[in-house]
Enzyme design. Structure first.
Site, mmCIF file in Angstrom:
data_model
loop_
_atom_site.group_PDB
_atom_site.id
_atom_site.type_symbol
_atom_site.label_atom_id
_atom_site.label_comp_id
_atom_site.label_asym_id
_atom_site.label_seq_id
_atom_site.Cartn_x
_atom_site.Cartn_y
_atom_site.Cartn_z
ATOM 1 N N GLY A 175 53.259 39.845 42.908
ATOM 2 C CA GLY A 175 53.712 39.569 41.551
ATOM 3 C C GLY A 175 53.220 40.554 40.512
ATOM 4 N N GLU A 181 47.741 32.079 46.814
ATOM 5 C CA GLU A 181 47.763 31.244 45.616
ATOM 6 C C GLU A 181 47.179 29.864 45.896
ATOM 7 O OE1 GLU A 181 51.604 33.701 43.954
ATOM 8 O OE2 GLU A 181 51.890 31.647 44.668
ATOM 9 N N LYS A 218 58.339 29.902 45.681
ATOM 10 C CA LYS A 218 57.198 29.370 44.928
ATOM 11 C C LYS A 218 57.681 28.178 44.078
ATOM 12 C CE LYS A 218 54.943 33.819 45.270
ATOM 13 N NZ LYS A 218 54.023 34.800 44.670
ATOM 14 N N HIS A 266 48.757 30.655 51.856
ATOM 15 C CA HIS A 266 49.121 31.644 50.843
ATOM 16 C C HIS A 266 47.951 31.832 49.888
ATOM 17 C CE1 HIS A 266 51.214 33.611 47.529
ATOM 18 N NE2 HIS A 266 52.176 33.896 48.381
ATOM 19 N N ASN A 316 60.025 33.276 49.654
ATOM 20 C CA ASN A 316 59.125 32.262 49.117
ATOM 21 C C ASN A 316 59.475 32.063 47.641
ATOM 22 O OD1 ASN A 316 57.048 30.577 48.355
ATOM 23 N ND2 ASN A 316 55.461 32.153 48.494
ATOM 24 N N SER A 336 55.448 42.313 46.605
ATOM 25 C CA SER A 336 56.394 43.064 45.769
ATOM 26 C C SER A 336 57.387 43.869 46.615
ATOM 27 C CB SER A 336 55.649 43.976 44.788
ATOM 28 O OG SER A 336 54.872 43.208 43.885
ATOM 29 N N GLU A 353 49.537 39.802 53.129
ATOM 30 C CA GLU A 353 49.851 39.900 51.716
ATOM 31 C C GLU A 353 48.630 40.384 50.934
ATOM 32 O OE1 GLU A 353 53.357 37.068 50.449
ATOM 33 O OE2 GLU A 353 51.457 36.005 50.492
#
Length: 247
Positions: A170, A94, A15, A92, A13, A209, A164
């Site tokens: 991150g 985010e 992003k 996701h 991904n 990660s 996730e």
């Protein structure tokens, strides 16, 4: 289907990162990857046309739940499929947080993808606050409930689930292999209550990660079928190493 028949799956991904030079580098370096895993790169939609889709699959990071029409700024699944997408990340964290996407909306997006022959990579996972309150299964279960309510067993069998933990995205923190396995086992058990064959065949991948030095241990867990890779997917050598760790 037994766990031994679940083909390992690794998706990158990017992003909101990357450029045409990085696409060209991936085209070159991934052409001869020796990995038994199914390899996917989910890049910004602007770059999808430039990938060599003979060597690996490409996916989008988002998709509309609506059909073509007066929806400024949206991309329909038909458009993305025409651009060569075989996969689409939906839900996701985010987007759930930044764009306020609900689990019900995520389920609609996943359903739209399946209907068009695009495989949704459906993200679920908890925040650090939820984990510290020991509410992981309750929280993730509610995210899964929305999928069960909107999709049939046949539709669900054509998806990939990505666990996730938000606290590990991150941040440099990674769930231990035992922590990852515990939630993956819960997710598979959740689907087992719906349909045993669905649960046995469903690919559940870990994101948070993942790096070359921890991928093999994570992927060795019984219910971890690969990974959804963030930062490490922007470096071709690291991404290739992770893909090979899923062999």
């Amino acid at each position: 289907m037994s766990e031994n028949l679940r083909k390992p799956f690794v998706a990158g991904n990017w992003k909101m990162n990357g450029n045409l030079a990085l696409v060209a580098e991936f085209n070159q370096k991934l052409a001869d990857v020796n990995a038994s895993a199914e390899v996917v790169v989910c890049a910004p939609s602007l770059f999808l046309h430039a990938f060599d889709k003979d060597s690996f699959s490409v996916g989008t990071q988002n998709v509309s739940h609506l059909d073509n029409g007066a929806h400024t700024g949206e991309l329909s699944v038909d458009m993305l499929k025409e651009a060569g997408c075989k996969y689409a990340i939906v839900g996701h964290s985010e987007r759930r947080e930044d764009q306020g996407e609900s689990s019900e909306l995520v389920a609609l997006k996943a359903k739209k993808c399946v209907a068009a022959g695009v495989t949704p990579i459906i993200c679920v996972g908890e925040s650090l606050e939820i984990r510290e309150a020991d509410n992981v299964e309750s929280f993730v279960g509610e995210q899964l409930d929305a999928l069960i309510n909107a999709m049939s067993v046949e539709e669900l069998s054509k998806t990939v689930i990505a666990y996730e933990p938000i606290w590990a995205i991150g941040t440099g923190k990674t769930a231990s292999p035992e922590q990852a396995q515990e939630v993956h086992e819960f997710i598979r058990g959740y689907f087992f209550k719906v349909d045993s064959q669905l649960a046995q065949g469903l690919r559940i991948v870990y994101g948070g990660s993942v790096k070359p030095d921890n991928a093999k241990t994570l992927f060795a867990q019984n219910d971890v079928d690969g990974g959804l890779i963030g930062g490490a997917s922007l470096k071709a050598e690291d991404f290739i190493s992770i893909c090979q760790a899923a062999n």
